[in-house]
Design an enzyme around this catalytic site. Structure first.
Site, mmCIF file in Angstrom:
data_model
loop_
_atom_site.group_PDB
_atom_site.id
_atom_site.type_symbol
_atom_site.label_atom_id
_atom_site.label_comp_id
_atom_site.label_asym_id
_atom_site.label_seq_id
_atom_site.Cartn_x
_atom_site.Cartn_y
_atom_site.Cartn_z
ATOM 1 N N SER B 101 34.528 38.952 35.640
ATOM 2 C CA SER B 101 34.877 38.988 34.237
ATOM 3 C C SER B 101 35.751 37.774 33.986
ATOM 4 O O SER B 101 36.524 37.380 34.838
ATOM 5 C CB SER B 101 35.635 40.267 33.940
ATOM 6 O OG SER B 101 35.742 40.380 32.560
ATOM 7 N N CYS B 102 35.608 37.181 32.824
ATOM 8 C CA CYS B 102 36.184 35.858 32.683
ATOM 9 C C CYS B 102 37.527 35.831 31.977
ATOM 10 O O CYS B 102 38.036 34.777 31.655
ATOM 11 C CB CYS B 102 35.208 34.965 31.959
ATOM 12 S SG CYS B 102 34.157 35.843 30.840
ATOM 13 N N ILE B 103 38.124 36.967 31.733
ATOM 14 C CA ILE B 103 39.369 36.956 30.993
ATOM 15 C C ILE B 103 40.533 36.452 31.830
ATOM 16 O O ILE B 103 40.466 36.475 33.021
ATOM 17 C CB ILE B 103 39.713 38.349 30.440
ATOM 18 C CG1 ILE B 103 39.691 39.392 31.552
ATOM 19 C CG2 ILE B 103 38.742 38.714 29.363
ATOM 20 C CD1 ILE B 103 40.157 40.745 31.117
#
Lengths: 410, 103
Positions: B101-103
């Site tokens: 996940s890129c957060i």
């Protein structure tokens, strides 16, 4: 006269209009912003509303007063973008043409995309806090609630402000402790991720903080449906978590205008270059903030750092120069942890949140990935910065590129 | 970085066993990884893995939500095909990195 058209007057759209007005001569460039909502909300403030620490009037101002002179603002609803003809149509079929278009239409929650989520318990036992309506309904519920299973659930990523659900869990612990009913409130944090956060160091730190605050965590849970009769959430594999009060962070989507105009991915986020912020379908369309499909946080700080990159690239584009400014995914978030403390994290596309000091290596004053009182004060002070500096497009003494200075690596 | 041998071919994997070079993958290799994961592969498995591999190649993020847009299967079937943590299992068997996940 050339035309710069900006769709959306949230954090990103307002900042960009003000930044560009300073550099584009009014006799050469018209700047028009189209937005449907007249009220501008300080969105980080939504977190405080359910607990009665803030109310609507504390976080809402008329959006118009934050624009510099020489910017036309149209408060109407957009219907579609015809990118082949360089024009935008409103719902009332008024047409605006443009030389350059900036899309800043943001993201929105779409609870209707999960079966049962917007069912009969919606705003009775099921609440979001990403809208003022949800946050206010929850405040009313909490004021008389006597306890039970409180479930904080992220349906799936991407979501706006990825740390807000954690902050909510920390605040709930603080709030119900002070209310004297913490022993009657069982808090469970249910997330699609494999830990409290995505990146390893922050996940470990925040995970142990949840544990210390007696918050249960359920991981790898992708919300499939909400059972309104038996008050439980189920993932796609059938795992169940019961609730008496569900705080949902629903699926997020881009503005329907984006999909209708054929510019978005399957969730309605505009396809754009993650470094130059230029649309991948049209050269004269640029994207900023939550509206884009960038692999960065959907947060105001990201929009702020992007604004400086986009400002430079728009000036290059106008002058037929290559787009040399590159956005590095820089994100900077205060995380409220309750009891008057907070954490600060600073990271980008390639560097995870690390411990250290920010913005100055020796003097901070903010500590990274560590709970301090000063970080909490920083978060509270940020509201003033937002209204008075950020939205007006003024510069902050923080670089748009993430710096390794002050960060401690292994 | 370490290596593993599947179907007589040595491949590069990370510490969690995910491929670091997706071009080293083949259907025969997938069969053996699937065995390790307790999954018996069918045509439906291969079809969704092809979707995942193509999406990975085009640089688009992988998510559970995106499965509903695959035009291959829906998320519930995805869970039945790869029980437990389907996205993690499917990407491992499909020879592509674990979705971050890129957060």
């Amino acid at each position: 006269m050339k035309k710069l058209l900006i769709l959306g007057a949230g954090t990103a759209g307002t900042m960009m209009a003000n930044k560009m007005r300073k550099d584009l001569l009014p006799k050469e460039w018209n700047i028009t912003v189209i937005e449907k909502e007249k009220d501008h909300f300080y969105q980080p403030g939504f977190l405080f509303v359910p607990f009665g620490y803030s109310s609507r009037k504390d976080i809402m101002k008329p959006g118009q007063k934050f624009f510099a002179g020489g910017i036309d603002i149209v408060y109407k609803e957009i219907d579609r973008i015809e990118s082949d003809n360089n024009r935008v149509f409103l719902k009332d079929e008024t047409c605006f043409d443009y030389d350059i278009l900036i899309i800043a239409t943001g993201t929105r929650i779409s609870p209707e995309d999960t079966p049962g989520l917007k069912g009969e318990l919606w705003y009775k036992n099921v609440f979001d806090f990403y809208t003022i309506e949800g946050a206010e309904a929850l405040a009313r519920f909490f004021s008389t609630w006597e306890g039970g299973n409180l479930v904080v659930n992220i349906a799936d990523n991407p979501i706006k402000c990825p740390v807000a659900p954690l902050e909510f869990a920390f605040y709930a612990d603080d709030y119900f402790t002070k209310k004297g009913i913490r022993d009657k409130v069982n808090i469970t944090y249910v997330t699609p991720m494999s830990g409290a956060f995505t990146k390893p160091k922050a996940s470990k730190m925040l995970g142990s903080l949840l544990q210390r605050k007696n918050v249960n965590i359920v991981t790898d849970f992708f919300l499939g449906e909400v059972d309104n009769v038996n008050k439980k959430i189920l993932d796609f594999g059938g795992r169940e978590v019961p609730f008496d009060c569900l705080i949902t962070i629903p699926l997020h989507s881009g503005d329907p205008v984006i999909s209708k105009s054929g510019l978005g991915d399957e969730f309605g986020f505009v396809r754009a270059d993650k470094n130059t912020l230029q649309s991948t379908s049209k050269q004269n369309i640029f994207v900023i903030g939550d509206a884009g499909n960038f692999p960065s946080s959907k947060a105001g700080s990201v929009a702020h750092f992007q604004a400086e990159v986009l400002h430079a690239n728009l000036l290059s584009f106008i002058n037929n120069r290559p787009l040399e400014a590159k956005f590095d995914g820089h994100s900077n978030c205060y995380i409220e942890t309750g009891y008057g403390k907070g954490i600060l994290i600073d990271f980008n596309y390639t560097t995870e949140p690390l411990p250290g000091m920010f913005p100055l290596a020796l003097f901070g004053p903010f500590a990274l990935l560590k709970e301090t009182r000063l970080n909490h004060i920083g978060k509270l002070f940020f509201k003033w910065i937002y209204w008075n500096i950020l939205l007006k497009g003024r510069k902050l003494p923080v670089s748009n590129q993430m710096s390794m200075s002050g960060k401690i690596t292994d | 970085m370490s290596q593993k041998t599947y179907a007589g071919i040595t491949v590069d994997v990370n510490e969690e066993g995910y491929f670091t070079n997706s071009s080293q993958w083949s259907k025969e290799i997938a069969l053996e990884i699937a065995k390790e994961e307790g999954v018996v592969l069918t045509d439906q498995h291969y079809a969704i893995m092809e979707f995942l591999r193509n999406r990975f190649k085009s640089g688009e993020p992988l998510s559970i939500r995106s499965i509903n847009h695959s035009n291959v299967i829906d998320v519930k079937t995805f869970y039945q095909l790869f029980p437990g943590a389907p996205l993690k299992k499917a990407t491992k068997i499909a020879g592509i990195p674990k979705p971050a996940s890129c957060i």
